[in-house]
Design a protein around this motif. Structure first.
Motif: not given
Lengths: 288, 787
Positions: A186, A188-189, A260, B646, B683-685, B704-707, B710, B764, B766-768
């Protein structure tokens, strides 16, 4: 972000590297592909007096097949595995793991041995090779020895290497044709270190299963006999009996106290179970 | 105006001229500059967020190579004052003297032949600091009794503002929906960090400051003020700049230090920001907090909006935009593209122990759009209406244009409902909702999200004079010069750090003069070579510099026509200029021959010829300077995994109206780049801080930056409603792509998760955060059913 001053040596033989490391003691660090160590030097998180660059040791770059295992030299790169330049311990199994490591630029230089020595709990080789029951070979001042990977990994970013020790090879048991391997992480990217890793090596014919939950800020949690996660037995219907509560309890016992985090780790393992189960269908055999 | 050579003028999808250089790695950035004897600089920065400086110990052998505030005689602090009533002034020293107010604040500057050696020196400087309580939470910092960032203020509020338009009239509305919505602190992240190389030009008696800046002329003014020099003693050169986004629209304490150092040492000095400095010390933006209430009728008609908004401005007021740029704008732009009768918004610009907040692409709009559009979806859900119905009910209608909204923003033109209609037609809500009901085999949940905004761009004197900040844009100027062989040189004071001006301004000139784009050069980024300008910010360059280039070229065409008339021996009234030629009753003559004659054969021209020649500097302002309003609707479909959080973007649709597009391909590029940044926000930063004010990410492994994987390829649809006020009808569009995505994506996630009782109100997403809320909602349901 420039490294503190250090001396650099580039030995060509394993023995020379071991001698250099033993002589320099605590202040020496080994550099293989440099994909983790390079940034640590630049951030001055690592300030060694001597860097032993082992990338010129040809003997560490090969792999050999044994009847029941493949032995990878420590400098085999992720890309070597991904591109099939070395034998795979399972049908495409390591290739699948390797192709998901970071980015291609990292895979070109990053090495299997370097990754294991860095021992980031979220790293792919740390987890996948633990799940497969790999061993590592260490060359040191008093000769060579083999160690189970689980014993080698002593903590987050911590391994059982003494002064003068060099990891030289990784032995990965061949996966029997009757077994399947589920491996899910898992992130995030794409390319990010995993926040949770789940792996399952399962062989219904033999009635065995080995499960792993990783990226838990510690060495991966390996359940060498994972039958308890499946109602006490492994057969063709193992996946349907996946016991999330048992997995959560194992995590709790391993110190994962955040609910979590536990939920996510169990979910990721559940997906690895599902993936392994799916691989038993004939059309997906090649991915096992 | 005749389109003299189809395919190169306004509206042409012309490939970028600058790509030949940039894509071959031949760009020339600050880090490419090599000067003889150049020394590298590393800074000693504060390790603490808030502390009193008791002492700075510089080892004896480093004296003369390490300097502290005590050495900086005559250097003044950065003061970015706002004229808005009640604004409290911060003074940001070039090097901290008695107190540090943020992690990474400059304390000492170290000079060495290489950066590594300079860092070795920095590591040997010992700081004796008395740690003070750090303010890392703006809501705590606002409370009475909080520690003080600037003691003499008495509180931690740079500025408080209030707008109230008859809010009481909304209180009897049948529906009231309130939400607390917030956005994370971010670090805008151009690939190229900041950097400065300074040397002395003895011939010109100038301090030459090479610096990666969006606004070289503003930096020159600020440097002159802080260093106590005449502006003429400073030349600022901003070469190729690898992305700005607002990060380089600022006067830097580092620039002041290097300017002082170069004069003190007499050698060229260089500072190249590294990623750790960028993330931990310099690049904060975006952090907003909203308490927002919508009042509405049951059919979704808005009766009013009431809001309290706080912005974490950080420790100092950044020059030139000030510490209140975001918060004060929030109050004026929160109403978005909607028409409703009652409004109240109170804002606070709060000082904390973080780096100063900087204007990041979209500036306050990204946060405002997030707050309002997410709240609108909450209202729609409350009313059992679709998000599009609520929006159609309230959008300003085309027949109302031009429209003065509730905060007196003057929407110049457009059809707001139409972009939404078109975006919906592409995303196909019926199909998405049918799929949603059917469910996914993998257990993920599908969601559809919308957001719509309008964006004021290129706003000028009348808007900024009211703010009283160090910079107010007036007329924008451009220079246009024919070369003796008939080529064209344009000079502009704005910068092009991704805007493609080398291509698009040449297209504008081509539209007027018919000179091939390949024969046109655009000079920018050098105070010695270009007219004064406030630079590139606020989605203004194509409106302002484009208008200025058109104006200068129009004047130049008249000069060309006059000389052409002489050459054709025709009356001026009988000749016209078209397609790069002057055409008379009995023949015509081209620009090349006219230029050749003016420069090389003046003997062929009569003695009374206009001496102004073939070089023009001219200025431009739109008919109204209240700004252009571009706008867009974004529609996105996501799949959300509720168990691990996700989010996958399945489809992304953008329909925008930026007025007349000079180069639609360049606009597409701007939108896609903005979308990538918007996805980062969504979503990331996130830059987190611990309770002692320490930033928790110092590398891009943690921030985290989207690449590329993403960022999906969006569908982009264009509408072109010309602005009635600007040359060619262009509107500013540079920032828009980054405004709408966080709201659209959060709304899509909420659409997916609402049946589970989950609503995401913080970016963002986030998944968490998703899993936390899913598990909490599940536990609450279990408790209810147990009870």
């Amino acid at each position: 972000m420039k490294p503190a001053p250090f001396d650099l040596v580039r030995p060509r033989e394993i023995a020379a590297a071991v001698a250099l490391l033993a002589a320099a003691g605590d202040g020496a660090k080994v550099m293989a592909g440099g994909q983790s160590f390079g940034p640590m030097l630049n951030l001055r998180l690592a300030t060694p007096s001597l860097v032993v660059d082992i990338s010129g040791i040809a003997a560490l770059k090969t792999a050999r097949e044994e009847p029941d295992a493949v032995v990878y030299g420590a400098l085999v790169t992720h890309a070597d595995v991904e591109d099939g330049r070395v034998p795979d311990a399972g049908a495409h199994l390591l290739k699948r793991v390797a192709s998901g490591i970071a980015y291609r630029a990292v895979r070109n230089r990053g090495t299997m041995g370097g990754s294991l020595c860095h021992a980031d709990p979220a790293a792919d080789w740390v987890n996948a090779l633990s799940a497969l029951g790999a061993q590592v070979e260490i060359a040191g001042p008093s000769g060579r020895r083999w160690l189970a990977l689980q014993e080698f990994l002593t903590g987050a970013l911590s391994v059982a290497l003494g002064e003068g020790d060099l990891l030289v090879a990784v032995r990965v048991p061949k996966v029997p044709a009757s077994a399947r391997f589920g491996y899910v992480k898992h992130c995030r990217k794409v390319g990010e270190f995993a926040h949770a890793v789940g792996a399952l090596l399962v062989d219904p014919a033999a009635g065995t299963a080995r499960a792993l939950m990783g990226a838990i800020d510690a060495p991966p949690l390996v359940l060498a006999d994972a039958r308890d996660l499946f109602g006490g037995r492994i057969d063709a219907d193992f996946a349907a009996r996946f016991d999330a509560a048992a997995a959560a309890a194992a995590l709790h016992e391993a110190g994962v106290i955040d609910p979590v985090d536990r939920h996510v780790h169990v979910e990721v393992l559940r997906r690895a179970v599902r993936q392994a189960d799916g691989l038993f269908s004939p059309d997906t055999r090649s991915a096992a | 105006m005749d389109v003299t050579a189809p395919g190169e003028g306004v509206g042409a999808r012309l490939p970028r001229k600058e790509d030949d250089r940039l894509m071959r790695g031949r760009g020339q950035y600050i880090a490419d500059i090599r000067l003889p004897g150049m020394q590298d600089v590393a800074f000693v920065r504060s390790p603490l967020a808030h502390a009193r400086i008791r002492a700075i110990h510089v080892p004896e052998d480093l004296k003369g190579r390490v300097f502290t505030a005590a050495d900086l005689n005559g250097v003044k602090p950065i003061r970015a004052v706002s004229g808005l009533p009640g604004f409290k002034v911060s003074e940001q020293p070039a090097l901290a003297a008695d107190k540090v107010r943020q992690v990474g604040e400059l304390i000492a500057v170290c000079v060495a032949p290489t950066r590594a050696e300079a860092e070795d020196m920095a590591a040997r400087v010992e700081l004796d600091l008395e740690e003070l309580p750090a303010l890392h939470d703006m809501l705590e910092a606002k409370k009475p009794g909080a520690a003080l960032v600037h003691e003499h203020w008495g509180d931690n509020v740079f500025l408080e503002t209030l707008v109230n338009v008859n809010i009481e009239a909304a209180f009897d509305a049948p529906v009231k929906v309130s939400r607390t919505i917030s956005t994370a602190r971010q670090c805008m992240a151009p690939i190229e960090g900041r950097g400065t190389v300074v040397h002395l030009d003895h011939r010109m008696d100038q301090l030459v400051v090479h610096t990666a800046s969006q606004m070289p002329h503003i930096v020159r003014s600020g440097l002159a003020e802080c260093l106590g020099l005449d502006e003429g003693q400073i030349r600022v050169i901003s070469p190729d700049v690898g992305g700005g986004f607002g990060y380089k629209a600022i006067l830097l304490a580092e620039e002041i230090c290097l300017g002082w150092l170069a004069r003190r040492l007499g050698t060229p000095v260089r500072w190249l920001e590294d990623r750790r400095e960028h993330l931990t010390a310099n690049a904060n933006c975006r952090e907003h907090h909203y308490e927002i209430t919508l009042y509405a009728e049951r059919d979704g008609t808005l009766r009013g909006i009431d809001c309290e908004a706080s912005v974490d401005s950080g420790a100092y007021s950044a020059y030139p935009f000030s510490a209140c740029l975001e918060a004060a704008q929030v109050a004026s732009i929160l109403p978005g593209p909607y028409d409703f009768p009652a409004y109240r918004c109170r804002t606070w610009s709060v000082a904390t122990n973080k780096c100063p907040i900087l204007p990041y692409r979209g500036v306050a709009r990204t946060g405002v759009c997030f707050a309002l559009e997410v709240a609108l979806d909450a209202l729609a859900a409350e009313l059992g209406l679709t998000p599009e119905v609520v929006r159609f009910k309230n959008l300003v209608r085309p027949e109302q244009m031009p429209f003065d909204n509730i905060t007196k923003k003057h929407f110049d033109s457009g059809d707001y409902p139409e972009v939404l209609t078109r975006a919906l037609a592409v995303i196909d809500p019926d199909k998405v909702r049918a799929r949603q009901i059917k469910g996914e085999p993998d257990g993920r949940r599908i969601g559809l999200g919308l957001s719509i905004y309008c964006e004021q761009g290129a706003h000028g004197t009348s808007v900024y004079s009211g703010w009283g900040i160090p910079m107010v844009p007036g007329h924008e100027q451009a220079g246009a010069r024919l070369t003796p062989d008939g080529g064209l040189e344009l000079r502009v004071g704005v910068h092009s750090h991704g805007q493609s001006l080398e291509t698009t301004l040449a297209q504008v000139a081509h539209e007027i003069l018919g000179i091939p784009v390949a024969r046109t050069r655009v000079f920018y980024g050098d105070t010695a070579m270009t007219p004064y300008s406030t630079g590139s910010w606020g989605s203004r360059v194509m409106v302002m510099a484009g208008g200025a280039v058109a104006t200068a070229c129009t004047e130049l065409s008249e000069r060309i026509r006059r000389i052409g008339a002489h050459m054709l021996q025709a009356d001026l009234a009988e000749v016209r200029f078209a397609a790069g030629r002057v055409i008379g009753p009995h023949g015509d003559v081209g620009v090349n021959e006219i230029a050749h004659t003016w420069y090389r054969r003046p003997q062929d021209l009569p003695t009374d010829v206009d001496g102004g020649g073939l070089e023009v500097i001219s200025g431009y302002k739109p008919v109204r300077d209240s700004g252009t309003f571009s706008y867009a609707a974004h529609a996105v479909v996501v799949a959300v995994d509720p168990e691990i959080g996700e989010v996958e973007i399945l489809d992304y649709v953008i329909v925008e109206d930026g007025g007349v597009l000079v180069n639609p391909m360049v606009v597409d590029g701007q939108i896609i780049g903005g979308l990538a940044q918007g996805i980062g926000t969504a979503l990331y930063e996130e830059m987190r801080f611990d309770s002692s004010g320490q930033p928790l990410a110092s590398t891009l492994a943690d921030y985290l930056l989207p690449g590329a994987p993403e960022v999906p390829a969006p569908f982009i649809g264009h509408m072109e409603t010309p602005s009635p006020y600007t040359r060619f009808g262009v509107k500013g569009i540079g920032e828009g792509g980054a405004i709408a995505p966080p709201a659209a994506i959060a709304n899509a996630v909420n659409d997916a998760l609402r049946p589970l009782g989950v609503e995401m109100l913080h970016s963002p997403v986030t998944p968490r955060r998703i899993v936390e809320k899913v598990l909490a909602a599940r536990a609450a349901r279990a408790r209810r059913s147990a009870a």
